[in-house]
Write a protein that holds these residues in place. Sequence first.
Motif, mmCIF file in Angstrom:
data_model
loop_
_atom_site.group_PDB
_atom_site.id
_atom_site.type_symbol
_atom_site.label_atom_id
_atom_site.label_comp_id
_atom_site.label_asym_id
_atom_site.label_seq_id
_atom_site.Cartn_x
_atom_site.Cartn_y
_atom_site.Cartn_z
ATOM 1 N N ALA A 467 0.832 -1.204 0.000
ATOM 2 C CA ALA A 467 0.000 0.000 0.000
ATOM 3 C C ALA A 467 0.865 1.253 0.000
ATOM 4 C CB ALA A 467 -0.932 -0.007 1.213
ATOM 5 N N MET A 468 1.966 1.230 0.734
ATOM 6 C CA MET A 468 2.887 2.377 0.739
ATOM 7 C C MET A 468 3.379 2.659 -0.680
ATOM 8 S SD MET A 468 5.346 1.499 3.970
ATOM 9 C CE MET A 468 4.739 1.259 5.620
ATOM 10 N N ARG A 469 3.756 1.578 -1.373
ATOM 11 C CA ARG A 469 4.284 1.743 -2.733
ATOM 12 C C ARG A 469 3.220 2.260 -3.692
ATOM 13 N NH1 ARG A 469 2.874 -1.920 -6.815
ATOM 14 N NH2 ARG A 469 3.490 -3.677 -5.513
ATOM 15 N N ILE A 470 1.996 1.699 -3.630
ATOM 16 C CA ILE A 470 0.922 2.131 -4.530
ATOM 17 C C ILE A 470 0.549 3.579 -4.258
ATOM 18 C CG2 ILE A 470 -1.504 1.772 -5.136
ATOM 19 C CD1 ILE A 470 -1.062 -1.220 -4.611
ATOM 20 N N LEU A 471 0.433 3.932 -2.973
ATOM 21 C CA LEU A 471 0.101 5.319 -2.627
ATOM 22 C C LEU A 471 1.187 6.265 -3.119
ATOM 23 C CD1 LEU A 471 -1.719 7.362 -1.162
ATOM 24 C CD2 LEU A 471 -0.478 6.823 0.958
ATOM 25 N N GLY A 472 2.443 5.876 -2.904
ATOM 26 C CA GLY A 472 3.548 6.712 -3.366
ATOM 27 C C GLY A 472 3.515 6.935 -4.867
ATOM 28 N N HIS A 473 3.308 5.860 -5.622
ATOM 29 C CA HIS A 473 3.267 5.967 -7.089
ATOM 30 C C HIS A 473 2.119 6.875 -7.540
ATOM 31 C CE1 HIS A 473 3.304 4.772 -11.316
ATOM 32 N NE2 HIS A 473 2.002 4.596 -11.207
ATOM 33 N N ARG A 474 0.937 6.672 -6.963
ATOM 34 C CA ARG A 474 -0.223 7.466 -7.395
ATOM 35 C C ARG A 474 -0.052 8.938 -7.054
ATOM 36 N NH1 ARG A 474 -4.935 5.214 -9.073
ATOM 37 N NH2 ARG A 474 -5.047 2.946 -9.193
ATOM 38 N N LEU A 475 0.560 9.232 -5.920
ATOM 39 C CA LEU A 475 0.790 10.630 -5.556
ATOM 40 C C LEU A 475 1.845 11.264 -6.465
ATOM 41 C CD1 LEU A 475 0.749 10.293 -1.668
ATOM 42 C CD2 LEU A 475 -0.873 11.625 -3.030
ATOM 43 N N MET A 476 2.888 10.534 -6.788
ATOM 44 C CA MET A 476 3.943 11.060 -7.658
ATOM 45 C C MET A 476 3.419 11.339 -9.062
ATOM 46 S SD MET A 476 7.235 8.750 -6.588
ATOM 47 C CE MET A 476 8.312 9.451 -7.833
ATOM 48 N N GLU A 477 2.583 10.427 -9.551
ATOM 49 C CA GLU A 477 2.098 10.537 -10.921
ATOM 50 C C GLU A 477 0.774 11.285 -11.028
ATOM 51 O OE1 GLU A 477 3.913 9.504 -13.539
ATOM 52 O OE2 GLU A 477 5.456 8.989 -12.070
ATOM 53 N N GLY A 478 0.129 11.562 -9.905
ATOM 54 C CA GLY A 478 -1.214 12.152 -9.962
ATOM 55 C C GLY A 478 -2.203 11.185 -10.575
ATOM 56 N N ASP A 479 -2.000 9.897 -10.309
ATOM 57 C CA ASP A 479 -2.816 8.838 -10.905
ATOM 58 C C ASP A 479 -4.013 8.539 -9.998
ATOM 59 O OD1 ASP A 479 -3.856 6.682 -12.230
ATOM 60 O OD2 ASP A 479 -2.187 5.321 -11.807
ATOM 61 N N GLY A 480 -5.127 9.230 -10.248
ATOM 62 C CA GLY A 480 -6.330 9.033 -9.452
ATOM 63 C C GLY A 480 -6.355 9.830 -8.177
ATOM 64 N N LEU A 481 -5.221 10.414 -7.799
ATOM 65 C CA LEU A 481 -5.125 11.262 -6.615
ATOM 66 C C LEU A 481 -4.524 12.601 -7.013
ATOM 67 C CD1 LEU A 481 -3.547 8.741 -4.054
ATOM 68 C CD2 LEU A 481 -5.966 9.205 -4.438
ATOM 69 N N GLN A 482 -4.766 13.612 -6.193
ATOM 70 C CA GLN A 482 -4.143 14.902 -6.461
ATOM 71 C C GLN A 482 -2.628 14.748 -6.354
ATOM 72 O OE1 GLN A 482 -5.615 18.112 -4.098
ATOM 73 N NE2 GLN A 482 -4.150 19.602 -4.882
ATOM 74 N N GLN A 483 -1.922 15.196 -7.368
ATOM 75 C CA GLN A 483 -0.478 14.987 -7.416
ATOM 76 C C GLN A 483 0.214 15.685 -6.251
ATOM 77 O OE1 GLN A 483 1.640 16.452 -10.912
ATOM 78 N NE2 GLN A 483 2.882 14.589 -10.922
ATOM 79 N N ASN A 484 1.116 14.952 -5.601
ATOM 80 C CA ASN A 484 1.932 15.490 -4.525
ATOM 81 C C ASN A 484 3.254 14.734 -4.586
ATOM 82 O OD1 ASN A 484 3.210 16.076 -2.055
ATOM 83 N ND2 ASN A 484 1.249 16.459 -1.047
ATOM 84 N N VAL A 485 4.182 15.266 -5.371
ATOM 85 C CA VAL A 485 5.420 14.542 -5.669
ATOM 86 C C VAL A 485 6.244 14.303 -4.414
ATOM 87 C CG1 VAL A 485 7.598 14.619 -6.947
ATOM 88 C CG2 VAL A 485 5.476 15.386 -8.044
ATOM 89 N N ALA A 486 6.336 15.311 -3.545
ATOM 90 C CA ALA A 486 7.163 15.182 -2.342
ATOM 91 C C ALA A 486 6.638 14.063 -1.443
ATOM 92 C CB ALA A 486 7.210 16.499 -1.582
ATOM 93 N N GLU A 487 5.331 14.043 -1.222
ATOM 94 C CA GLU A 487 4.765 13.002 -0.368
ATOM 95 C C GLU A 487 4.870 11.638 -1.048
ATOM 96 O OE1 GLU A 487 0.735 11.705 2.098
ATOM 97 O OE2 GLU A 487 0.598 13.348 0.641
ATOM 98 N N GLY A 488 4.663 11.626 -2.361
ATOM 99 C CA GLY A 488 4.773 10.367 -3.087
ATOM 100 C C GLY A 488 6.160 9.759 -2.972
ATOM 101 N N LYS A 489 7.189 10.595 -3.109
ATOM 102 C CA LYS A 489 8.560 10.107 -2.975
ATOM 103 C C LYS A 489 8.814 9.554 -1.573
ATOM 104 C CE LYS A 489 10.866 13.013 -6.431
ATOM 105 N NZ LYS A 489 11.856 14.098 -6.633
#
Length: 592
Positions: A467-489
């Motif tokens: 789940a950590m990895r999926i959440l990180g990827h979606r946040l970095m890419e803005g994939d279905g979630l509002q993009q937040n690159v710093a939090e995604g990383k």
Amino acid sequence: MVSNHGLFSFLADVSVDLVRLGEQLERNLFDDPHASLAKARVFGEELAKLIAAKEGRAKLVSATQYERLKALAQQGAITEVMRSHFDFVRTEGNKAVHNPKYESIEQALRAHRILYELSVWFMKQYVNPSFMHEGYVHPRPTSPENISLDRIEEILEKALEKKLKQVMSTDPGATGTMEQESAIAAQTNLIENNDKVSEGMKWLAKAAEAGDVWSMAEMAYRHLTGKQVKQDVVEGEKWLRKASHAGDRWSMMELGYRLIVGEGLRQDAVEGEKWLRRSAEAEYPDAMRILGYRLLEGDGLKRNEVEGKRWIQRAAEKEEPIAMRILGYRLLHGVGYERDQEQGEYWLRKAVEAGEVVAMREWGMALIEGTVLRQDVISGERWLAKAAEAGDELAMAHLAYKKLTGKQLQQDMIGGEKWLRKASQAGEKWSMMELGRRLLAGDGLIQNAHEGEMWLRRSAEAEYPVAMRILGHRLMEGDGLQQNVAEGKAWLRWAAEKEEPIAMRVLGYRLLYGIGYVPDLVEGQYWLRKAAEAGEVIAMREYGCALIEGKVMAQDIAAGERWLTKAAEAGDAKAGQWLKKKKGGLWNLFRL
């Protein structure tokens, strides 16, 4: 008035660390709410550890906060409302820790109020039942020019006055709302009940002092666990030892177990084994099973598989349900035993008939998957459902998966969603992740990005690596979630540090080739190699290609070929295509 040491100074005799954290939390509230939330998270963790220690649950001190709170709530040490308050502090703190830009004065103020209420409750519950405090005082900024008074009042009204006076309100001057009147009535009943408990404990103590062994054991249990009395581990140990010396089998087992694991008592594995053996030798079935399992696994005791198996067998023959289940499962699947389907079925079925819930799940799965002599999917589903209905989270998750995917059971999206939600609400980590993923993608469920993110975050915050990895990827890419690159990383790195194979591969590849990151060849190679060594097939191929190409790491064609061969043998088609280049005479191109 609040002392110069802050609102939490009343905890000084309990923990100077909590007082210090409280001061830091308050000092940063308005100037740096991000830092304040991070401190609140640590405060909540330390307070929960103290509760676990007071409840005699030493193992929970080293658990994650999510697992600690879940166990304390299941035990009844904290209410579900209190757990939700602790969870609020935990999740907001996690957001602050993993996203440097996350800050909210409103959430920091709410966390401050929650921690105050929880701390007062702790004092009343474990330190002094008659403890009184001056009451909550709204914090004020150290530099008033940084925030207007109107803004402060707006924040306080919005964030602090909603639901925080419900279950844990300690204000003695409460005026007569229905909630407060109910609380007063409940407190009156509690006092009356406490009087009865005190009277009962007095007579129980007299019986114990007169030599009644059952009363000694009961005194030990209540003092060690804090059930209906104030927890007193010293008094509990005294009576546990008296009852053990008097030959009470449960007490000998309990004393042995607690000494081996260090739960509530000073850890002493040698003495612990002595008492556990005495109880087992007195043919107490639970002790036979615990001793057998710990010898079999080398868990706290020196491994001795032969003796361990003998004790588990004896416990099973005494019809101890968990022992029957362990023996049946291991024989059926050949785990540490030579596989014997007939005997495995016999013991597992006996555990099921004895009502052992985990056995119901394992028997149901065996019937469905055909690891028994005669596969019976219908009966298997029925037993799996019984286990799920009895509260077994893994049974719920298995039902959800099989019904949603149609694997081994008839596909049933409605039934699958029902069990997926039940398992998620029970805190099962995979289920929370899967529910979040499906809601975000609309995969078999009605798409709901807001709820999907909530469940995915809950799973990630419970430290489920995938789940950590999926959440990180979606946040970095803005994939279905509002993009937040710093939090995604931050989430992707945390997943990699948890050794989640795909996260290690993704992080390594991106660092090597500068995809969304400043290139870092050393760290990139480190993570990609770790992923390959963990058996992640795509990482094997990518690491092999990188070694052959020699662009982002030192060229080593022989090593690269070995990794590509491993990937191809594991079924990676692209790795097979690379290997064909060698046969086609193109391999030497990489030497140029």
